[in-house]
Design an enzyme around this catalytic site. Structure first.
Site, PDB file in Angstrom:
ATOM      1  N   SER A  83      52.767  52.268  38.317  1.00  0.00           N
ATOM      2  CA  SER A  83      52.683  51.824  39.492  1.00  0.00           C
ATOM      3  C   SER A  83      52.669  50.406  39.569  1.00  0.00           C
ATOM      4  CB  SER A  83      51.828  52.580  40.661  1.00  0.00           C
ATOM      5  OG  SER A  83      50.565  51.883  39.853  1.00  0.00           O
ATOM      6  N   ARG A  90      58.607  42.456  42.089  1.00  0.00           N
ATOM      7  CA  ARG A  90      59.715  41.526  41.805  1.00  0.00           C
ATOM      8  C   ARG A  90      58.703  40.304  41.211  1.00  0.00           C
ATOM      9  NH1 ARG A  90      61.105  43.971  46.277  1.00  0.00           N
ATOM     10  NH2 ARG A  90      60.005  42.636  47.547  1.00  0.00           N
ATOM     11  N   ARG A  91      57.676  40.542  40.376  1.00  0.00           N
ATOM     12  CA  ARG A  91      57.051  39.457  39.780  1.00  0.00           C
ATOM     13  C   ARG A  91      56.986  39.858  38.206  1.00  0.00           C
ATOM     14  NH1 ARG A  91      51.798  37.616  43.605  1.00  0.00           N
ATOM     15  NH2 ARG A  91      52.841  37.613  45.322  1.00  0.00           N
ATOM     16  N   GLY A  92      57.622  40.918  37.695  1.00  0.00           N
ATOM     17  CA  GLY A  92      57.798  40.979  36.263  1.00  0.00           C
ATOM     18  C   GLY A  92      56.469  42.077  35.817  1.00  0.00           C
ATOM     19  N   THR A  95      58.076  45.132  34.195  1.00  0.00           N
ATOM     20  CA  THR A  95      58.746  44.842  32.923  1.00  0.00           C
ATOM     21  C   THR A  95      57.637  44.455  31.891  1.00  0.00           C
ATOM     22  OG1 THR A  95      60.659  43.901  33.987  1.00  0.00           O
ATOM     23  CG2 THR A  95      60.283  43.251  31.771  1.00  0.00           C
ATOM     24  N   TYR A 123      64.353  53.177  35.768  1.00  0.00           N
ATOM     25  CA  TYR A 123      64.085  53.121  34.341  1.00  0.00           C
ATOM     26  C   TYR A 123      65.250  53.213  33.394  1.00  0.00           C
ATOM     27  CZ  TYR A 123      59.345  54.379  35.686  1.00  0.00           C
ATOM     28  OH  TYR A 123      58.017  54.347  36.464  1.00  0.00           O
ATOM     29  N   PHE A 410      53.939  65.507  34.107  1.00  0.00           N
ATOM     30  CA  PHE A 410      52.518  65.097  33.407  1.00  0.00           C
ATOM     31  C   PHE A 410      52.529  63.722  33.835  1.00  0.00           C
ATOM     32  CE2 PHE A 410      56.502  64.433  30.740  1.00  0.00           C
ATOM     33  CZ  PHE A 410      56.682  63.103  30.530  1.00  0.00           C
TER      34      PHE A 410
END
Length: 410
Positions: A83, A90-92, A95, A123, A410
């Site tokens: 999450s 949108r701040r990385g 990632t 994903y 899971f």
């Protein structure tokens, strides 16, 4: 403020998990569910992103083994609890967590990563491909009849409290795992997931019930289900049987369990929300249209180590093909790999030979368990054939005799 990514400390679990709950709608889980989640969380494999004293991102991984074509149980990271706080989109953040997580998975020597996606669009850019589907159905058991095979009447059925036979059912489940790709070999503690049954979450349904199928004193199958009473026009019974899971070792035991569900008093519907897409009841019913079957995406697969992953499974026809793999997020996978294999085993090694097929690691994930064909992906423009005949050869080889299936989330 700058953010910091760090491994979860056990004492921070409540704050970390509350951030996850907020991202998924802000409703606190029932205490029974929350306690189960706490008990299976592997804190050393869980990450939090912190902005000062606030948790703004969460992710975790479970140490699983997953069945692959050929029956091997391959180590895999079960990616979970992902999450990002709405204030930090949108701040990385995502990632950064995916980057760290896949690096850690590789370091642990797990060739695969698995997840179920709350939103399918998220994903793919990290190399995950939808590899299995789950079958939904609402069976009109008041009108649909079930044809059963010989031997069904020899199976004894009895209802028992689910917790009383947990070990026996779990042992039967474990014997079934290698036979179907995508099934998880449950580690200690996970057997309790199917019994989590908070009263606040039942929405008018009964407590969980467990039906055993036995032959000559031996357990040959079980089903866990609930019933939900209802009445049409205040006079006609219109209840439902909601199936949670069902395992059986042979057709007669399987049919006996299903016949019980079809014959339940005061019910007119059987509700399924997670069954294999090739589930055999579809060939036993008198009218498939009154069962309203439909499929949706389920397990997503990511090859973390292409060579090890493709070598871990077998292939249902001989294959000798060079794959040119694109993988921007895990560049150690990029390049050409020669895959050779058959029903007895396989090898996948680096090569400088000319490529026969070109595809990304995402397509390899989709085809890995045999649920989607390389030929189908090629028809969508996602696999390119560079040597005539290579696509047909590889597409057949990657297939599976049974549909892959994830038995639980899971």
């Amino acid at each position: 403020m700058t953010t910091e990514l760090r491994v979860l400390r056990p004492e921070d679990w409540d704050r970390w998990f509350s951030t996850l709950e907020l991202a998924f709608g802000g409703v606190r889980e029932a205490e029974e569910e929350r306690e189960f989640d706490r008990s299976v969380t592997e804190c050393e494999r869980s990450l939090g992103v912190w902005d000062g004293t606030d948790v703004v991102g969460t992710s975790g991984a479970f140490s699983f083994r997953v069945a692959v074509p050929g029956g091997a149980l391959v180590p895999a990271a079960g990616v979970t609890m992902v999450s990002v706080a709405p204030t930090h989109r949108r701040r990385g953040v995502l990632t950064a967590m995916m980057r760290r997580q896949l690096d850690d998975v590789r370091e642990l020597g797990e060739p695969l990563a698995l997840l179920t996606a709350s939103e399918p669009s998220i994903y793919g850019r990290f190399g995950y491909g939808a590899a299995t589907q789950q079958l939904y159905a609402d069976i009109d058991s008041a009108r649909v009849r079930l044809a059963v095979p010989p031997g069904t009447d020899d199976v004894r059925l009895r209802l028992v409290p689910p917790g009383d036979v947990l070990d026996e059912c779990e042992a039967l489940y474990a014997r079934q795992v290698p036979a179907r790709p995508g099934m998880l070999a449950r580690t200690p503690g996970w057997e309790r997931q199917g019994l989590v049954d908070p009263e606040s979450e039942r929405s008018g349904k009964s407590p969980l019930q467990c039906l055993l199928a036995e032959r000559e004193g031996e357990l040959v199958g079980y089903a866990r289900f609930r019933t939900k009473p209802d009445w049409h026009s205040l006079a006609v019974p219109d209840g439902s049987a909601i199936l949670h899971d069902l395992e059986a070792v042979d057709p007669a035991a399987y049919a006996a369990l299903w016949r019980y569900l079809f014959d339940l008093d005061l019910t007119s519907k059987i509700v399924l929300r997670n069954r294999p897409v090739d589930d055999a009841w579809q060939h036993m019913v008198s009218d498939i249209r009154r069962c309203a079957p439909q499929a949706r995406d389920s397990l997503y697969v990511r090859l973390v180590e292409v060579g090890a992953a493709l070598s871990a499974r077998t292939y249902q026809a001989p294959v000798d093909v060079v794959l040119d793999v694109e993988d921007a997020f895990c560049p150690w996978n990029a390049g050409r790999w020669r895959l050779t294999g058959d029903t007895k085993g396989a090898s996948c090694e680096r090569t400088t030979d000319p490529a026969d097929l070109a595809l990304s690691v995402r397509e390899l994930g989709q085809a890995y368990l045999g649920g989607f064909s390389l030929a189908s992906l090629a028809a969508a423009g996602r696999v390119r054939e560079l040597r005539g005949g290579a696509l047909a050869e590889a597409s057949v080889a990657f297939g599976s005799a049974v549909a892959p299936f994830l038995p639980h989330g899971f």
